[in-house]
Design an enzyme around this catalytic site. Structure first.
Site, PDB file in Angstrom:
ATOM      1  N   LYS A 182       2.426  -3.387   7.279  1.00  0.00           N
ATOM      2  CA  LYS A 182       2.682  -3.557   5.841  1.00  0.00           C
ATOM      3  C   LYS A 182       4.112  -3.104   5.509  1.00  0.00           C
ATOM      4  CE  LYS A 182       0.323  -4.718   2.912  1.00  0.00           C
ATOM      5  NZ  LYS A 182      -0.012  -6.061   2.339  1.00  0.00           N
ATOM      6  N   THR A 241       0.820  -1.213   0.000  1.00  0.00           N
ATOM      7  CA  THR A 241       0.000   0.000   0.000  1.00  0.00           C
ATOM      8  C   THR A 241       0.854   1.262   0.000  1.00  0.00           C
ATOM      9  OG1 THR A 241      -1.448   1.281   1.474  1.00  0.00           O
ATOM     10  CG2 THR A 241      -0.107  -0.368   2.519  1.00  0.00           C
ATOM     11  N   ASP A 242       0.269   2.360  -0.448  1.00  0.00           N
ATOM     12  CA  ASP A 242       0.985   3.645  -0.375  1.00  0.00           C
ATOM     13  C   ASP A 242       1.023   4.168   1.065  1.00  0.00           C
ATOM     14  OD1 ASP A 242      -1.702   4.367  -0.087  1.00  0.00           O
ATOM     15  OD2 ASP A 242      -1.640   5.979  -1.578  1.00  0.00           O
ATOM     16  N   GLU A 243       0.243   3.539   1.964  1.00  0.00           N
ATOM     17  CA  GLU A 243       0.213   4.046   3.345  1.00  0.00           C
ATOM     18  C   GLU A 243       1.543   3.845   4.065  1.00  0.00           C
ATOM     19  OE1 GLU A 243      -3.361   3.440   5.604  1.00  0.00           O
ATOM     20  OE2 GLU A 243      -4.532   3.044   3.808  1.00  0.00           O
ATOM     21  N   TYR A 284      -1.686  -0.746  11.009  1.00  0.00           N
ATOM     22  CA  TYR A 284      -1.828  -1.392   9.689  1.00  0.00           C
ATOM     23  C   TYR A 284      -0.642  -1.039   8.790  1.00  0.00           C
ATOM     24  CZ  TYR A 284      -3.184  -1.765   4.776  1.00  0.00           C
ATOM     25  OH  TYR A 284      -3.178  -2.027   3.419  1.00  0.00           O
TER      26      TYR A 284
HETATM   27  P1  NAD Z   1      -9.307  -7.569   2.183  1.00  0.00           P
HETATM   28  O1  NAD Z   1      -9.301  -7.303   3.647  1.00  0.00           O
HETATM   29  O2  NAD Z   1     -10.543  -7.314   1.396  1.00  0.00           O
HETATM   30  O3  NAD Z   1      -8.899  -9.086   1.893  1.00  0.00           O
HETATM   31  C1  NAD Z   1      -7.866  -9.735   2.580  1.00  0.00           C
HETATM   32  C2  NAD Z   1      -8.011 -11.231   2.342  1.00  0.00           C
HETATM   33  O4  NAD Z   1      -6.925 -11.891   3.016  1.00  0.00           O
HETATM   34  C3  NAD Z   1      -9.311 -11.825   2.894  1.00  0.00           C
HETATM   35  O5  NAD Z   1      -9.897 -12.679   1.934  1.00  0.00           O
HETATM   36  C4  NAD Z   1      -8.870 -12.604   4.124  1.00  0.00           C
HETATM   37  O6  NAD Z   1      -9.675 -13.742   4.395  1.00  0.00           O
HETATM   38  C5  NAD Z   1      -7.455 -13.002   3.723  1.00  0.00           C
HETATM   39  N1  NAD Z   1      -6.594 -13.260   4.886  1.00  0.00           N
HETATM   40  C6  NAD Z   1      -6.429 -12.463   5.978  1.00  0.00           C
HETATM   41  N2  NAD Z   1      -5.557 -13.037   6.833  1.00  0.00           N
HETATM   42  C7  NAD Z   1      -5.160 -14.206   6.263  1.00  0.00           C
HETATM   43  C8  NAD Z   1      -4.264 -15.233   6.656  1.00  0.00           C
HETATM   44  N3  NAD Z   1      -3.612 -15.191   7.822  1.00  0.00           N
HETATM   45  N4  NAD Z   1      -4.093 -16.287   5.825  1.00  0.00           N
HETATM   46  C9  NAD Z   1      -4.761 -16.363   4.644  1.00  0.00           C
HETATM   47  N5  NAD Z   1      -5.630 -15.424   4.240  1.00  0.00           N
HETATM   48  C10 NAD Z   1      -5.826 -14.353   5.030  1.00  0.00           C
HETATM   49  O7  NAD Z   1      -8.084  -6.730   1.618  1.00  0.00           O
HETATM   50  P2  NAD Z   1      -7.924  -6.011   0.199  1.00  0.00           P
HETATM   51  O8  NAD Z   1      -8.499  -4.659   0.281  1.00  0.00           O
HETATM   52  O9  NAD Z   1      -8.360  -6.942  -0.871  1.00  0.00           O
HETATM   53  O10 NAD Z   1      -6.330  -5.858   0.162  1.00  0.00           O
HETATM   54  C11 NAD Z   1      -5.527  -6.892  -0.386  1.00  0.00           C
HETATM   55  C12 NAD Z   1      -4.067  -6.478  -0.282  1.00  0.00           C
HETATM   56  O11 NAD Z   1      -3.855  -5.253  -0.976  1.00  0.00           O
HETATM   57  C13 NAD Z   1      -3.605  -6.239   1.160  1.00  0.00           C
HETATM   58  O12 NAD Z   1      -2.306  -6.754   1.290  1.00  0.00           O
HETATM   59  C14 NAD Z   1      -3.612  -4.717   1.296  1.00  0.00           C
HETATM   60  O13 NAD Z   1      -2.630  -4.301   2.205  1.00  0.00           O
HETATM   61  C15 NAD Z   1      -3.270  -4.290  -0.128  1.00  0.00           C
HETATM   62  N6  NAD Z   1      -3.807  -2.977  -0.530  1.00  0.00           N
HETATM   63  C16 NAD Z   1      -5.123  -2.671  -0.334  1.00  0.00           C
HETATM   64  C17 NAD Z   1      -5.606  -1.427  -0.779  1.00  0.00           C
HETATM   65  C18 NAD Z   1      -7.078  -1.048  -0.633  1.00  0.00           C
HETATM   66  O14 NAD Z   1      -7.425   0.096  -0.912  1.00  0.00           O
HETATM   67  N7  NAD Z   1      -7.947  -1.957  -0.246  1.00  0.00           N
HETATM   68  C19 NAD Z   1      -4.750  -0.520  -1.390  1.00  0.00           C
HETATM   69  C20 NAD Z   1      -3.408  -0.879  -1.567  1.00  0.00           C
HETATM   70  C21 NAD Z   1      -2.953  -2.116  -1.148  1.00  0.00           C
END
Ligand code: NAD
Length: 359
Positions: A181, A138-140, A177
């Site tokens: 990350k 993430t950019d965070e 968070y």
């Molecule tokens: P989300 O919370 O919707 O999904 C996370 C998934 O990971 C879920 O399906 C959950 O069941 C699974 N999970 C959690 N802990 C687990 C574990 N210990 N073992 C196996 N599975 C596990 O998240 P998202 O929004 O889809 O984000 C996905 C990735 O992208 C993350 O790494 C997040 O940091 C990154 N990200 C998200 C955003 C955003 O805006 N949502 C932006 C940039 C990066």
């Protein structure tokens, strides 16, 4: 690499971005997908209903902290690429209870890196050369950029500080968070530098779109507005986020996994800097047009106490991925937001499936 039928192992594929990535790979390519997900509150297999019958798709309910189960999956499925998205992802939850964030985001990434390393070392020469570990972040991790406060009263973001996050911006995370990350990004870089594990990192801005769990700003506002509940906004609502439509992110991720240079980092963003209050007002305007009901939906807006340590502004410089990999977002914020609102209006079954789980 592009012409081959690859086996891509996706962690966290039942989540918001992971499911968009899997739907994209299955629909638009010939590659195989192995989805491993522990199905936390945020994981929902309903999001994969459209592609689950594909013979190129497999799901395994596994926690990334479980080394022996990861080891078995690697041996059984022999993936060419790992795309690691599994994480605890909600800032507010990390403030209320950081432990799960340390466990999954740091220890889970460590476990996955170690299992990937031993699997990679066991591969024959050609397969070993092809293998890559793509860490999705993430950019965070970069912390925040300052707003020019004197401009806020002008109701304009055009005069905000012009600085952006680049791939060279030092890490300065604010929340449990983003700190977890950041730690996972550091581990991935160390595994590349120390053990030469072929890895790539992407750091993306805020995503929005279909199938997003309704604790995040955009789906929360849409669903509360539909139910005529108050629309909570932290503090003034002047915080700026850079928004990217999730399907644009999915396309960028696969491009990086297939064509990105090992050892590199790519920032991904949509050039859509918006204040939270403007995002909420835009959703209200779309709803006023699509389902008018006498009074504007914006009358439901309620300012609540600001989040602790709330970052003011995130903004991504995505020029590297545009220049080097020829990726650009297809959606503007306006087209993407309208699609998103329409999706939530038309997918009440998915919404019910989420509320049946523990919110
Ligand atoms: P989300 O919370 O919707 O999904 C996370 C998934 O990971 C879920 O399906 C959950 O069941 C699974 N999970 C959690 N802990 C687990 C574990 N210990 N073992 C196996 N599975 C596990 O998240 P998202 O929004 O889809 O984000 C996905 C990735 O992208 C993350 O790494 C997040 O940091 C990154 N990200 C998200 C955003 C955003 O805006 N949502 C932006 C940039 C990066």
């Amino acid at each position: 690499m592009n012409n081959e039928q690859l086996k891509i192992l996706v962690t966290g594929g039942a989540g918001f971005i992971g499911s968009a990535l899997i739907r994209y790979i299955i629909r638009e390519t010939k590659h195989f997908v192995i989805n491993i997900d522990k199905l936390s509150y945020a994981g929902n297999l309903e999001s994969l209903r459209d592609i689950e019958s594909s013979d190129r798709y497999t799901f395994k309910k596994i926690d990334i902290c479980n080394a022996s189960q990861i080891n078995v999956v690697f041996k059984d499925t022999e993936p060419n690429i790992i795309m690691h998205l599994a994480a605890e992802s909600h800032v507010d939850r990390s403030i209320d209870g950081p432990k799960d964030f340390i466990t999954t985001n740091i220890n889970g990434t460590f476990t996955l890196l170690e299992e990937s390393r031993s699997y990679w070392l066991s591969l024959a020469k050609e397969k070993k050369k092809r293998f890559r570990f793509h860490h999705i972040s993430t950019d965070e991790v970069y912390g925040d950029l300052k707003l020019q406060k004197e401009d806020l009263d002008e109701n304009s973001i055009s005069d905000y500080s012009p600085s952006l996050f680049t791939e060279e911006t030092p890490y300065y995370p604010s929340s449990p968070y983003s700190a977890s990350k950041a730690a996972s990004d550091h581990l991935v870089r160390a595994w590349h530098k120390t053990y030469e594990l072929p890895s790539i990192i992407t750091n993306c801005s805020n995503n929005y779109g279909p199938y997003q769990f309704p604790e995040k700003l955009i789906p929360l506002i849409i669903l509360n507005a539909l139910n005529r509940k108050s629309l909570p906004i932290y503090g003034s609502g002047n915080q700026v986020r850079d928004w990217l439509y999730v399907e644009d992110h999915a396309r960028a991720l696969l491009k990086v996994a297939l064509e990105g240079k090992i050892g590199e980092t790519y920032n991904i963003g949509g050039h859509n800097e918006k204040r939270n209050i403007d995002v909420v007002n835009s959703i209200c305007e779309i709803l006023d047009e699509l389902i008018p009901d006498g009074r504007p939906h914006s009358s439901l807006i309620e300012h609540v106490n600001d989040r602790q340590g709330h970052d003011e502004r995130y903004a991504i410089d995505a020029s590297k991925i545009e220049r080097e990999l020829d990726w650009r977002p297809a959606e503007t914020f306006e087209t993407g937001l309208r699609k998103t609102v329409l999706w939530y209006l038309n997918n009440t079954n998915w919404i019910s499936s989420v509320y049946e789980k523990d919110l």
